[in-house]
Design an enzyme around this catalytic site. Sequence first.
Site, PDB file in Angstrom:
ATOM      1  N   ASP A  53      -2.890  -3.535   4.354  1.00  0.00           N
ATOM      2  CA  ASP A  53      -4.213  -3.668   4.961  1.00  0.00           C
ATOM      3  C   ASP A  53      -4.273  -4.753   6.039  1.00  0.00           C
ATOM      4  OD1 ASP A  53      -3.962  -5.696   3.090  1.00  0.00           O
ATOM      5  OD2 ASP A  53      -5.664  -5.047   1.872  1.00  0.00           O
ATOM      6  N   ASP A 461      -3.742 -15.974  -1.941  1.00  0.00           N
ATOM      7  CA  ASP A 461      -3.548 -15.094  -3.108  1.00  0.00           C
ATOM      8  C   ASP A 461      -2.333 -15.404  -3.983  1.00  0.00           C
ATOM      9  OD1 ASP A 461      -5.800 -13.790  -2.306  1.00  0.00           O
ATOM     10  OD2 ASP A 461      -4.749 -12.084  -1.430  1.00  0.00           O
TER      11      ASP A 461
END
Length: 831
Positions: A53, A461
Amino acid sequence: MKCLQAIQLLLAAAAPVRAAFSWQNVKIGGGGGFIPGIIFHPSAKGVAYARTDIGGLYRLSSDDSWTPVTDSLATNENWSTWGVDAVALDPADPNKVYAAVGMYTNSWDPNNGSIIRSSDQGATWASTRLPFKVGGNMPGRGLGERLAVDPKNPDILYFGARSGNGLWKSTDGGVTFTKVSSFTNAGTYIADPADTNGYNSDIMGLAFVTFDSTSELINGATSRIFVGTADNITASVYVSEDAGASWSAVPGQPAKYFPHKCRLQPAEKALYLTYSDGAGPFDGTSGGVYRYDLTNGTWKNITPVSGGDLYYGFGGLGLDMQKPGTLVVASLNSWWPDAQIFRSTDSGATWSPIWEWAGYPEMRMYYGITTPKAPWIDAGFISQDSKRLGWAIESLEIDPVDSDHWLYATGVTIFGGHDLTKWDTVHNVSIESLADGIEEFAVLGLASVPGGSELLAAVGDDNGFTFKTSDSLGTSPQAPWMTPTWATSTDVDYAGNKPGNVVRIGNSAGSPQVAVSSDGGASWSVHSGAGTAEYAGFVAYSADADTVLWSPGNSGVLRSRNQGTFTAVASLPSGAVIASDKRNNTVFYAGSGRNFYRSTDAGSTFTAVSGALGSATSVRDVVAHPVVAGEVLVSTNEGLFRSTNFGVSFTKINGLTETQHIAFGLGSSGWNIYALGVGAAGAKLYVSADTGASWTDIQGSQGFGTISSCRLVGSSNVAGQVYVGTNGRGVFYAKGTVSGQPGMTTTTSSSTSATSSTSSIKTTLATSSTSTKTTTSRWTTSTASTVWPAPTNTAESERWGQCGGIGWTGPTKCKSPWQCKPQNDWYHQCL
Ligand SMILES: *[C@@H]1O[C@H](CO)[C@@H](O)[C@H](O)[C@H]1NC(C)=O
Ligand SMILES: *[C@@H]1O[C@H](CO)[C@@H](O)[C@H](O)[C@H]1NC(C)=O
Ligand SMILES: *[C@@H]1O[C@H](CO)[C@@H](O)[C@H](O)[C@H]1NC(C)=O
Ligand SMILES: *[C@@H]1O[C@H](CO)[C@@H](O)[C@H](O)[C@H]1NC(C)=O
Ligand SMILES: *[C@@H]1O[C@H](CO)[C@@H](O)[C@H](O)[C@H]1NC(C)=O
Ligand SMILES: *[C@@H]1O[C@H](CO)[C@@H](O)[C@H](O)[C@H]1NC(C)=O
């Protein structure tokens, strides 16, 4: 990859002048981010792509590794090509690949989307701009695929757009597209109409395009085509029986939940579909799996679970093309205890799970899971959480030509294996992280410590990673930064006189978000002075490691001495960029707006230096020289300013404007300056070996995405090595030789051309011809050497300071009344 790079190096060596550095990834390994789709070619063995993405497209190799194929497209201007919302392969030609690229449909992405096309498996690309945006990192990006090539006519492609733009068709192999006006339902679902930034308030649009290859041809085109829409209250599956001329809702469909995947099993003449009540990728509390029989037009609910067991929706759906009736489906998000994967060998009549309760809380797991290619995933995720199999599983694929080979994508990696049919015999499969080569990290902070850790990378993340030496850059780390374990670290810095001492900052409220290490980032402890309200932002560690200056993302600038409580630094504006002098413990620097600030009392108070930055209005970065006290560079909208007297006065460096992150890095005869900014070759990465007298583009054709979101650091240990952290493609590095004379006088008067003929670049294979000219005395104190003098160690360590351990060369005594206590073999602390 490796071979290709060697060839590039040889070619470059033949033409040394202006040869680009050869870029490769620092290997964190294992992916690192959400992968919305994996697309196999239906008949050509081993041809598959993974779309990300924010980090572009990758192609699978026979050794299970992946190769990035869209790097060169992600220029500063076209950064959003790294958002891939759909991929289509041509069933008739395995060399052809198409993708819909663009990252956001709201204002965050200035560009319209594109359909890119390649006839050589992604080696080269052509592209067509669409008259609307594409949202590769928008909600619903795991639906799909929205792009498809007619299996019987490679000139025909359909693309299902977002934002209410409907269905688009190409009849010339993806060169031009026109809107299919007869397809009138462009999707009605909007995740959050009240969202003012536009991210959740856009129409999600079309979900998938699936050709029925078993249908008749009309004028050489497949006649039956299914198109899905992001709708959960009425129809969401539409069909054309006349090659796209007219469309109608498929009768009898569930008409609730969002359809995520729609796959044809030609041998069964059936479609299989997964549904979730959320559009994904991170939601869903219910859903279903359905089979649609193309022969008699009946729908069958084949959802594997019901009642209280159905607390998640379904995403990934893989059909075994070699064994009609065999399929696997995945929970999209089963947040506890773990994802679930089901397999059926009878067209969904019965299912077996990949794990089940064996008397709560015992789980019987019909799989083994390992991550030898990315050990940090086991250390940081699998062994830390009940979720071993993953989450956000929008893609679950069985290799169409190999029933044993399967892959599924999660929020952090690609898992898969080569013994899937063992599910049907011994009911136990071997799962491995198979994302080698995918580097989808959003890099937020970088440091290279002179005489210390070669590279510290703070990432989104996955927290962050330490690479101790240059030799370790090609090996996936054993663990991410842990204890404290955060999802995201936003910055990292080191103490110049104590290279083992490093500090990092986390990005979540509710617990202390400052951690320190005295072993170069191998092990960490929570900074005892950090509160629980502040998080994110920038950090600077004083040269002797007794002061942490922190510019959090959600409060004014803070400072702590000797692990004491952080207190406000009133004399700096919120959000200021900050830096520590790397040699003088009492000196800090900062910048904000049009101002440069300096502190000579260890960050307690700062003073704006009037007129330091000419007419510049926006400070972007402040960096101190890694080994030279008092030398500091400031990056602004007007380019670089340099001080050699602790920020008392500055000289403008010409050649670049609109500079972003900047860095020093060890060069071959002193220190290079690296800068992301606008120069003669456009908005790119430049290097200067002559203190900014001349600049050379060393980015070449490598894409880094938009330069304003890149991080940058030069190696403090390896001459000519430089690191670029990207927002979604991990850390790149390259090494080369730049000739030039450091310490040359720079003036503000002459307009220096960006790429001067006095500067040339040679690759590592070319012999450096840089002579050892005498440079200014300042530079002779820091000649190019990878050996750094040990910090003075006559002193006694303060409370909390390090006082021993393997490799420690600092003080071994503590100030009274503190005593030196071993914490581990590498770290003894004054407590
Ligand atoms: C950006 O992409 C467009 C369309 O794909 C292309 O025409 C253009 O040359 C690209 N520009 C740059 C600077 O990469
Ligand atoms: C995107 O396409 C629309 C429709 O053709 C056009 O009006 C708009 O100017 C385009 N945007 C950009 C940034 O090119
Ligand atoms: C449709 O989806 C939205 C968002 O998940 C949800 O709020 C709404 O209740 C759903 N409608 C139905 C009928 O399921
Ligand atoms: C449709 O066909 C399937 C087998 O392909 C069968 O199981 C099902 O009963 C049929 N339904 C009707 C209504 O004929
Ligand atoms: C399946 O194999 C793994 C080892 O690969 C083992 O840990 C696990 O217990 C096995 N599962 C069962 C149910 O035997
Ligand atoms: C460190 O900086 C302080 C404040 O500017 C200055 O007084 C001192 O001389 C400096 N020390 C060294 C060793 O440069």
